[in-house]
Design an enzyme around this catalytic site. Structure first.
Site: not given
Ligand code: GUN
Length: 294
Positions: A118, A51, A95
């Site tokens: 998100d 990311k 996350q």
């Molecule tokens: N863990 C797995 N996929 C995601 C996501 O799209 N966002 C976040 N914050 N954590 C994740």
């Protein structure tokens, strides 16, 4: 069988993001994303690294905050509050999953909904339900919808089965397929559903998001179905230097030949999640700074 190439569709989305970023920069605005990672889950570290790298490639400012697994709930909330108040940051992502002593729901509610890229905050969940485009759509299901569109798959009137009911994928995926711009007939199935194979066999479009390696077998899939595999599971493989390989929730080798189209793992949904996160960060930047798209 048509292989849905997530890397190539993600590259198209990232090109759109590059041009949107240029427009913002021309207005003197640098989009900013903060990614917070608590603990030492190795897969989460890989995702967060990707990311941050993608932000860098596009010219988006990023802040990566890695905190030890012993971080308290209050310490994490303090970080979120600081990021809410930071004008250089337009998007905040914590996350998932956090360590077990952290109450994820409380942390999500602490994020300023205007920065919740998100789309997990209740205000954004409500907007998704109401089909209000000012909300943020969770990145992975948004990526799945974009893959379907890019592959020319018409969802209208299709029987879509979503396997999994998580807040991150299953529930928002079902809402997106049900929305008036998609018009699918949606079934959400999960671990307690009776006769999962029979439910999946009804699917014209099957979205597998259960986190169980190769659970969907050939006899679960109708001939000519479109299969989107959201799973990214690590399974032990002594022939690999890392000691593991990645497999999806679908037994690809036996399912692929039956499908009209299918996403591979890796290289399917994974790259789309990151690309849609960049899209959401740019949407947040535009909305907070009141800059309209070019
Ligand atoms: N863990 C797995 N996929 C995601 C996501 O799209 N966002 C976040 N914050 N954590 C994740």
């Amino acid at each position: 069988m048509n292989l849905i190439d997530g890397k190539s569709v993600a590259a198209q989305v990232l090109e759109e993001c590059r041009s949107e970023t240029a427009t913002l920069l021309a207005h003197g605005i640098t989009p900013g994303l903060a990614v917070v990672l608590v603990g030492d889950d190795p897969a989460s570290h890989v995702y967060v690294g990707s990311k941050v790298k993608t932000c860098h490639d596009l010219g988006i400012h990023s802040e990566k905050i890695t905190l030890p697994a012993t971080t308290s709930q209050q310490e994490l909330l303090d970080v979120v509050h600081r990021l809410n108040a930071d004008p250089r940051i337009h998007g905040i992502l914590v996350q998932s999953p956090p360590p077990p002593h952290i109450d994820e729901e409380t942390v999500i509610r602490a994020i300023d909904p205007r920065k919740d890229v998100d789309g997990f905050h209740p205000q954004n969940v409500a907007k998704l339900t109401l089909e209000d485009p000012s909300g943020f759509v969770p990145c992975t299901p948004a990526g799945c919808m974009r893959l379907l569109a890019a592959s020319g798959i018409d969802t209208s009137g299709a029987n879509a089965v979503v396997l999994g009911r998580s807040m991150i994928v299953g529930k928002p995926m079902a809402l997106l397929l049900l929305a008036k711009n998609a018009n699918a007939t949606v079934t959400v199935a999960h671990s307690r559903s009776k006769d999962l194979p029979a439910i999946c066999r009804c699917a014209d479009i099957l979205i597998a998001a259960v986190g169980r390696p190769e659970m969907v077998r050939a006899d679960w899939v109708k001939d000519g179905a479109v299969v989107i595999d959201v799973g990214i599971n690590r399974i032990a493989d002594a022939t690999k230097k890392s000691g593991f390989r990645l497999v999806g929730d679908v037994a690809y080798d036996e399912v692929a030949s039956k499908c009209r189209a299918i996403t591979p793992v890796p290289g399917g949904v994974g790259p789309m999640t990151i690309a849609m996160l960049m899209k959401n960060t740019l949407q947040a930047t535009r909305q907070i700074t009141e800059i309209s798209p070019q």
